[in-house]
Design an enzyme around this catalytic site. Structure first.
Site, mmCIF file in Angstrom:
data_model
loop_
_atom_site.group_PDB
_atom_site.id
_atom_site.type_symbol
_atom_site.label_atom_id
_atom_site.label_comp_id
_atom_site.label_asym_id
_atom_site.label_seq_id
_atom_site.Cartn_x
_atom_site.Cartn_y
_atom_site.Cartn_z
ATOM 1 C CB SER A 10 -44.183 4.619 -23.046
ATOM 2 O OG SER A 10 -44.005 3.758 -21.937
ATOM 3 C CB ALA A 84 -38.142 -4.312 -17.741
ATOM 4 C CB THR A 127 -30.441 -7.927 -20.213
ATOM 5 O OG1 THR A 127 -29.268 -7.122 -20.016
ATOM 6 C CG2 THR A 127 -30.828 -8.499 -18.860
ATOM 7 C CD GLU A 129 -26.092 -5.077 -16.717
ATOM 8 O OE1 GLU A 129 -25.997 -5.076 -15.488
ATOM 9 O OE2 GLU A 129 -25.187 -4.674 -17.467
ATOM 10 C CE1 TYR A 151 -33.367 -4.665 -16.345
ATOM 11 C CE2 TYR A 151 -31.063 -5.228 -16.712
ATOM 12 C CZ TYR A 151 -32.324 -4.990 -17.210
ATOM 13 O OH TYR A 151 -32.565 -5.081 -18.556
ATOM 14 C CE LYS A 155 -35.146 -7.204 -18.311
ATOM 15 N NZ LYS A 155 -36.229 -7.252 -19.294
ATOM 16 C CG HIS A 181 -30.537 -2.546 -27.869
ATOM 17 N ND1 HIS A 181 -30.378 -3.675 -27.101
ATOM 18 C CD2 HIS A 181 -31.843 -2.205 -27.761
ATOM 19 C CE1 HIS A 181 -31.536 -4.012 -26.561
ATOM 20 N NE2 HIS A 181 -32.448 -3.118 -26.933
HETATM 21 P P1 NDP Z 1 -37.143 1.396 -21.440
HETATM 22 O O1 NDP Z 1 -36.781 1.626 -20.016
HETATM 23 O O2 NDP Z 1 -36.944 2.481 -22.438
HETATM 24 O O3 NDP Z 1 -38.689 0.965 -21.519
HETATM 25 C C1 NDP Z 1 -39.257 0.149 -20.531
HETATM 26 C C2 NDP Z 1 -40.755 0.124 -20.728
HETATM 27 O O4 NDP Z 1 -41.346 -0.652 -19.671
HETATM 28 C C3 NDP Z 1 -41.425 1.499 -20.665
HETATM 29 O O5 NDP Z 1 -42.458 1.542 -21.620
HETATM 30 C C4 NDP Z 1 -42.018 1.511 -19.268
HETATM 31 O O6 NDP Z 1 -43.114 2.368 -19.099
HETATM 32 C C5 NDP Z 1 -42.452 0.070 -19.157
HETATM 33 N N1 NDP Z 1 -42.753 -0.333 -17.785
HETATM 34 C C6 NDP Z 1 -41.996 -0.159 -16.675
HETATM 35 N N2 NDP Z 1 -42.618 -0.668 -15.600
HETATM 36 C C7 NDP Z 1 -43.797 -1.173 -16.034
HETATM 37 C C8 NDP Z 1 -44.890 -1.809 -15.394
HETATM 38 N N3 NDP Z 1 -44.904 -2.057 -14.076
HETATM 39 N N4 NDP Z 1 -45.944 -2.193 -16.149
HETATM 40 C C9 NDP Z 1 -45.961 -1.962 -17.474
HETATM 41 N N5 NDP Z 1 -44.970 -1.338 -18.136
HETATM 42 C C10 NDP Z 1 -43.895 -0.953 -17.414
HETATM 43 O O7 NDP Z 1 -36.383 0.079 -21.897
HETATM 44 P P2 NDP Z 1 -35.811 -0.325 -23.352
HETATM 45 O O8 NDP Z 1 -36.820 -0.010 -24.364
HETATM 46 O O9 NDP Z 1 -34.428 0.163 -23.478
HETATM 47 O O10 NDP Z 1 -35.696 -1.907 -23.185
HETATM 48 C C11 NDP Z 1 -36.796 -2.770 -23.484
HETATM 49 C C12 NDP Z 1 -36.621 -4.063 -22.710
HETATM 50 O O11 NDP Z 1 -35.410 -4.695 -23.095
HETATM 51 C C13 NDP Z 1 -36.550 -3.895 -21.202
HETATM 52 O O12 NDP Z 1 -37.151 -5.034 -20.632
HETATM 53 C C14 NDP Z 1 -35.059 -3.908 -20.915
HETATM 54 O O13 NDP Z 1 -34.806 -4.348 -19.600
HETATM 55 C C15 NDP Z 1 -34.580 -4.895 -21.962
HETATM 56 N N6 NDP Z 1 -33.222 -4.726 -22.430
HETATM 57 C C16 NDP Z 1 -32.814 -3.507 -22.899
HETATM 58 C C17 NDP Z 1 -31.558 -3.363 -23.423
HETATM 59 C C18 NDP Z 1 -31.069 -2.055 -23.951
HETATM 60 O O14 NDP Z 1 -29.857 -1.918 -24.144
HETATM 61 N N7 NDP Z 1 -31.944 -1.090 -24.229
HETATM 62 C C19 NDP Z 1 -30.621 -4.516 -23.492
HETATM 63 C C20 NDP Z 1 -31.194 -5.752 -23.022
HETATM 64 C C21 NDP Z 1 -32.444 -5.840 -22.518
HETATM 65 P P3 NDP Z 1 -42.905 3.910 -18.639
HETATM 66 O O15 NDP Z 1 -42.584 4.665 -19.891
HETATM 67 O O16 NDP Z 1 -44.222 4.243 -18.049
HETATM 68 O O17 NDP Z 1 -41.773 3.919 -17.664
HETATM 69 P P1 GDR Z 2 -26.359 -0.654 -18.350
HETATM 70 O O1 GDR Z 2 -26.504 0.788 -18.992
HETATM 71 O O2 GDR Z 2 -26.199 -0.614 -16.884
HETATM 72 O O3 GDR Z 2 -25.307 -1.361 -19.145
HETATM 73 O O4 GDR Z 2 -27.806 -1.266 -18.643
HETATM 74 P P2 GDR Z 2 -26.063 2.229 -18.499
HETATM 75 O O5 GDR Z 2 -26.012 3.047 -19.724
HETATM 76 O O6 GDR Z 2 -26.907 2.715 -17.377
HETATM 77 O O7 GDR Z 2 -24.588 2.007 -17.916
HETATM 78 C C1 GDR Z 2 -23.519 1.552 -18.724
HETATM 79 C C2 GDR Z 2 -22.209 1.666 -17.967
HETATM 80 O O8 GDR Z 2 -21.879 3.045 -17.815
HETATM 81 C C3 GDR Z 2 -21.424 3.257 -16.496
HETATM 82 N N1 GDR Z 2 -21.599 4.675 -16.123
HETATM 83 C C4 GDR Z 2 -22.774 5.308 -16.011
HETATM 84 N N2 GDR Z 2 -24.034 4.881 -16.239
HETATM 85 C C5 GDR Z 2 -25.042 5.785 -16.083
HETATM 86 N N3 GDR Z 2 -26.289 5.405 -16.340
HETATM 87 N N4 GDR Z 2 -24.807 7.083 -15.683
HETATM 88 C C6 GDR Z 2 -23.545 7.543 -15.447
HETATM 89 O O9 GDR Z 2 -23.350 8.707 -15.095
HETATM 90 C C7 GDR Z 2 -22.475 6.611 -15.618
HETATM 91 N N5 GDR Z 2 -21.126 6.723 -15.503
HETATM 92 C C8 GDR Z 2 -20.607 5.541 -15.815
HETATM 93 C C9 GDR Z 2 -22.261 2.301 -15.659
HETATM 94 O O10 GDR Z 2 -21.680 2.117 -14.380
HETATM 95 C C10 GDR Z 2 -22.250 1.074 -16.562
HETATM 96 O O11 GDR Z 2 -21.092 0.332 -16.350
HETATM 97 C C11 GDR Z 2 -28.442 -1.074 -19.898
HETATM 98 C C12 GDR Z 2 -29.956 -1.056 -19.656
HETATM 99 O O12 GDR Z 2 -30.598 -0.706 -20.862
HETATM 100 C C13 GDR Z 2 -30.447 -2.414 -19.225
HETATM 101 O O13 GDR Z 2 -31.870 -2.418 -19.175
HETATM 102 C C14 GDR Z 2 -29.971 -3.458 -20.247
HETATM 103 O O14 GDR Z 2 -30.376 -4.735 -19.847
HETATM 104 C C15 GDR Z 2 -28.452 -3.398 -20.381
HETATM 105 O O15 GDR Z 2 -28.090 -2.095 -20.797
HETATM 106 C C16 GDR Z 2 -27.929 -4.378 -21.417
#
Ligand code: NDP
Ligand code: GDR
Length: 344
Positions: A10, A84, A127, A129, A151, A155, A181
């Site tokens: 999802s 996650a 990640t 992070e 977080y 990770k 991304h």
């Molecule tokens: P999302 O937050 O969009 O998706 C996370 C997913 O994990 C959702 O389907 C969520 O379900 C599910 N989830 C959360 N808690 C649980 C649980 N307890 N049991 C089962 N499923 C659960 O994340 P992204 O798609 O952006 O990212 C995918 C993965 O990559 C994550 O692990 C994220 O930390 C990691 N990541 C993401 C990056 C990014 O920039 N997007 C960069 C690096 C790593 P629900 O919809 O119900 O909440």
């Molecule tokens: P990040 O993404 O923490 O890098 O994690 P996010 O988009 O939440 O924040 C990026 C940067 O923007 C600054 N920021 C704000 N962030 C949010 N969300 N809302 C605000 O209003 C705002 N204003 C400034 C933050 O402080 C931060 O520096 C994402 C997630 O997808 C993680 O799961 C993943 O691992 C990392 O990217 C790579």
């Protein structure tokens, strides 16, 4: 037919990865959590929710026993652990939940693989992070880690337990250290999507001002659809390994705001400093952006820029979409959604 299991279908990446694997002819099992209302808007937008080779299964990553049953019943030979608690900001308020899902959750999947079928290939969603307070620029696979949030710490556990199961039990566990991304399917709490959705609303007269936290944070932002291709390539390689996926370009949150407003023809003029900074429309003088300290984090990751050279060399993976095009794609999608649905 190859069978893959995706935890977190999802979410943003789960949806794109499911689409990619279905296109490649896989049978795909995608897990979702039991919630009071279903949350399949992403796979619906991609038009794959009724695909005959897609099966949605209920699963919670904190339940180790059900991870075992899941692998037994699906017969998956590739497991992509994308589930996650992925929001850094929330991890400061819910550190134990984040540790249980984001950290120990990976262990449940690895243990299930060890018990059910050690030949299953495993992808862990690591990640940038984990680099946190960065120790080198740009960051690559051997850059020391220094996570700055619950977080990031969770990770890091999941990353090392993947490496440990690789080395201890010969499990094909690969860890993708992915930099940020984004896409039109990004959750609205993350900064890029919050910005593009708010810019669309401001353009359409549904919102007055965009409120943000730290504008100086620098991120390496790529297009999610391209990054899931990298995940798949990691599991097709001869050996399990750790790979950075990134664009090698970094910009500030402020730059992304400027780009997003430019996509709707608004030129932002930045004034003030730190917590008093504002962005106004250069033409009309109207306030468009202001700082709200509630969006600051207790500890911040200031600068991320990744070096994806190893992924290019070993997997032939490289990002194509520019930040300008990514931002424009997201703004346009949010304009369409906001125009179509008054309550969006
Ligand atoms: P999302 O937050 O969009 O998706 C996370 C997913 O994990 C959702 O389907 C969520 O379900 C599910 N989830 C959360 N808690 C649980 C649980 N307890 N049991 C089962 N499923 C659960 O994340 P992204 O798609 O952006 O990212 C995918 C993965 O990559 C994550 O692990 C994220 O930390 C990691 N990541 C993401 C990056 C990014 O920039 N997007 C960069 C690096 C790593 P629900 O919809 O119900 O909440
Ligand atoms: P990040 O993404 O923490 O890098 O994690 P996010 O988009 O939440 O924040 C990026 C940067 O923007 C600054 N920021 C704000 N962030 C949010 N969300 N809302 C605000 O209003 C705002 N204003 C400034 C933050 O402080 C931060 O520096 C994402 C997630 O997808 C993680 O799961 C993943 O691992 C990392 O990217 C790579």
């Amino acid at each position: 037919m190859k069978t893959a299991l995706i935890t977190g279908i999802s979410g943003q990446d789960g949806a794109y990865l499911a689409q990619l694997l279905l296109e490649k002819g896989y049978r795909v099992y995608g897990t979702y959590r039991r919630t009071s209302s279903v949350n399949f808007w992403r796979i619906e937008e991609l038009g794959i929710q009724n695909h005959p080779n897609l099966e949605l299964v209920e699963f919670d990553l904190t339940d180790g026993g059900s991870a075992i049953r899941l692998l037994q019943t699906t017969g998956a030979t590739e497991v992509y652990n994308l589930a996650a608690q992925s929001f850094v900001g929330v991890s400061f308020d819910q550190p134990a939940t984040t540790a249980a899902i984001t950290g120990v959750g990976a262990l449940h999947m690895l243990e299930a693989i060890r018990i059910v079928n050690p030949k299953i290939r495993f992808y862990q969603a690591s990640t940038s992070e984990m680099f946190g307070k960065v120790q080198a620029v740009p960051q690559k696979e051997d850059t020391p880690f220094y996570p700055r949030s619950p977080y990031g710490v969770a990770k890091l556990y999941a990353h090392w337990i993947t490496v440990n199961y690789r080395e201890s039990y010969g499990i094909f566990g690969s860890s993708g250290i992915l930099f940020n991304h984004e896409s039109p399917l990004r959750g609205r709490e993350f900064v890029t999507r919050k910005i593009t959705d708010s810019v669309a609303k401001i353009k359409l007269g549904k919102l007055d001002v965009l409120e943000l936290g730290n504008l100086d944070a620098k991120r390496d932002w790529g297009f999610a659809k391209e990054y899931v291709e990298g995940m798949w390539r990691m599991l097709q390689a001869d050996e399990p390994d750790t790979f950075v996926l990134a664009t090698n370009r970094t910009e500030t949150v402020r730059d992304f705001v400027t780009l997003a407003f430019a996509a709707v023809g608004i030129d932002i003029d930045w004034k003030g400093s730190e917590e008093n900074e504002t962005g106004t429309c250069r033409k009309t003088g109207k306030l468009m952006v202001k700082i709200n300290p509630k969006f600051y984090r207790p500890a911040e990751v200031e600068l991320l820029i990744g070096d994806p050279a190893k992924a290019y060399e070993k997997l032939g993976w490289k990002p194509e979409t520019t930040l300008e095009n990514l931002c424009k794609m997201m703004v346009e999608a949010d304009l369409r959604r906001n125009e179509r649905d008054a309550s969006f």
